[in-house]
Design a protein around this motif. Sequence first.
Motif, PDB file in Angstrom:
ATOM      1  N   SER A 182      38.096  41.746  42.755  1.00 23.24           N
ATOM      2  CA  SER A 182      37.041  41.776  41.156  1.00 23.24           C
ATOM      3  C   SER A 182      37.598  42.739  40.366  1.00 23.24           C
ATOM      4  O   SER A 182      38.198  43.889  40.688  1.00 23.24           O
ATOM      5  N   CYS A 183      37.214  43.327  39.056  1.00 22.92           N
ATOM      6  CA  CYS A 183      37.330  44.308  38.317  1.00 22.92           C
ATOM      7  C   CYS A 183      35.881  45.232  39.155  1.00 22.92           C
ATOM      8  O   CYS A 183      35.505  45.233  38.922  1.00 22.92           O
ATOM      9  N   PRO A 184      36.951  46.289  38.938  1.00 25.83           N
ATOM     10  CA  PRO A 184      35.852  47.612  39.819  1.00 25.83           C
ATOM     11  C   PRO A 184      35.048  48.120  38.166  1.00 25.83           C
ATOM     12  O   PRO A 184      33.347  47.987  39.264  1.00 25.83           O
ATOM     13  N   TYR A 185      35.106  47.795  36.976  1.00 21.89           N
ATOM     14  CA  TYR A 185      33.895  48.109  36.420  1.00 21.89           C
ATOM     15  C   TYR A 185      33.112  47.002  36.022  1.00 21.89           C
ATOM     16  O   TYR A 185      31.763  47.478  36.197  1.00 21.89           O
ATOM     17  N   CYS A 186      33.198  45.958  36.098  1.00 25.90           N
ATOM     18  CA  CYS A 186      32.170  44.892  36.365  1.00 25.90           C
ATOM     19  C   CYS A 186      31.254  44.798  38.046  1.00 25.90           C
ATOM     20  O   CYS A 186      30.123  44.362  37.778  1.00 25.90           O
ATOM     21  N   ASP A 187      31.996  45.745  38.950  1.00 28.73           N
ATOM     22  CA  ASP A 187      31.281  45.905  40.216  1.00 28.73           C
ATOM     23  C   ASP A 187      30.543  47.169  39.578  1.00 28.73           C
ATOM     24  O   ASP A 187      29.205  46.648  40.603  1.00 28.73           O
ATOM     25  N   ARG A 225      30.460  42.392  28.794  1.00 29.88           N
ATOM     26  CA  ARG A 225      31.864  41.594  29.471  1.00 29.88           C
ATOM     27  C   ARG A 225      33.440  41.891  29.045  1.00 29.88           C
ATOM     28  O   ARG A 225      33.858  43.525  29.263  1.00 29.88           O
ATOM     29  N   HIS A 226      33.688  41.048  30.372  1.00 23.56           N
ATOM     30  CA  HIS A 226      34.636  42.190  30.795  1.00 23.56           C
ATOM     31  C   HIS A 226      35.940  42.009  29.516  1.00 23.56           C
ATOM     32  O   HIS A 226      36.782  41.342  29.324  1.00 23.56           O
ATOM     33  N   ILE A 227      36.187  42.927  28.676  1.00 21.55           N
ATOM     34  CA  ILE A 227      37.311  43.280  27.526  1.00 21.55           C
ATOM     35  C   ILE A 227      37.967  44.093  27.367  1.00 21.55           C
ATOM     36  O   ILE A 227      37.747  45.203  28.048  1.00 21.55           O
ATOM     37  N   HIS A 272      42.144  44.927  33.255  1.00 21.95           N
ATOM     38  CA  HIS A 272      41.399  45.710  32.812  1.00 21.95           C
ATOM     39  C   HIS A 272      40.011  45.979  31.946  1.00 21.95           C
ATOM     40  O   HIS A 272      40.509  44.331  31.020  1.00 21.95           O
ATOM     41  N   HIS A 273      39.401  46.522  31.901  1.00 22.48           N
ATOM     42  CA  HIS A 273      38.204  46.772  31.434  1.00 22.48           C
ATOM     43  C   HIS A 273      38.492  48.114  30.748  1.00 22.48           C
ATOM     44  O   HIS A 273      38.018  48.879  30.920  1.00 22.48           O
ATOM     45  N   MET A 274      37.753  47.509  29.381  1.00 18.22           N
ATOM     46  CA  MET A 274      37.458  49.038  28.388  1.00 18.22           C
ATOM     47  C   MET A 274      36.318  49.576  28.472  1.00 18.22           C
ATOM     48  O   MET A 274      35.308  49.058  29.588  1.00 18.22           O
TER      49      MET A 274
HETATM   50 ZN   LIG Z   1      35.514  43.752  34.318  1.00 20.89          ZN
END
Ligand SMILES: [Zn+2]
Length: 310
Positions: A182-187, A225-227, A272-274
């Motif tokens: 999973s994405c670290p920033y979403c986590d 949102r994962h953008i 990757h997540h901004m």
């Molecule tokens: Zn993300």
Amino acid sequence: MSEQESEIRKDYFLDRYVVFAPKRLKKPKKIYQKPETVVAECVFCPPYVNDPSKQIQIKDYGKKNNTWEVKVIGNLYPALSLNNMKAYGEQEVIIETPEHGKEIHELPVEHMVKVFDVYADRYETMMAKDGICYTIVFKNEGGRAGASIPHSHSQLISLPMIPPKIAKEAAAVDKYIDRHGSCPYCDIVKSERKGPRAIFEDDNFFVLSPYASESPYGVWFIPKRHIRSISDLKPNEKLSLANFLKKILFKLDEIDASYNYFIQNSLDLESHHMIIKLAPRPNIWAGLELGTGIIINPVPPEEATKFYQN
Ligand SMILES: [Zn+2]
Ligand SMILES: [Zn+2]
């Protein structure tokens, strides 16, 4: 963390350490002091700034009271230029308002959204140029944060290489994704939402004081949102960002903090997540920070969170 005890913390997923030393902070509200800035003639004020013999005209955005709302000019003394193969790149200055002395958070939220629209437009324009690998959008506010002109403005710099700091973070993100799926920033949004470092949130953005913040009162703005970049932000997301940034910057006014914020757009990778990172500037970095990269921060993020919520 108790009020007296120091604590070393490691970043969520980077090899980066911060020592929180609350007892060093005798007067919590007095770690910043904004230097006085005086200029005789402002080079960002109309009509001077509109004169092509004085400033490099790039593009005017919007129209109100017979003038532009946001204006983009070139840098008269650029460190990087598309004409110099030895220091290839580009620099632009975004003048956020024609009104001298008004800071970005003092503008109506709709105007702040226009500034973000210009960030996105200039970002896309620069990234489309040959040989450009990375573009950073940032703002320096106050003398200590590197601002030399007290007329509210932001800057863009595009580079012919991926900056090592960005490459290192991207590699750490990839490693995290490999390990956790999973994405670290979403986590981070998921794990911090109900915790003591969550400052604000709505449907579009989560605002927090990060666990191992390098700067006193440091803040991250994470789109839910994962953008990948500022260009992906929808109008209602820009409105949320404007509202939250306004609140945070008004609080920083109370302690006269100079600050930088920058938009960390992802490398061209879906995974990757901004994120937008805001760093108030401490008075001075001393030997430990310069010599080892380990930062001492006198303000625990939990305390910074309470400060912003009050
Ligand atoms: Zn993300
Ligand atoms: Zn001015």
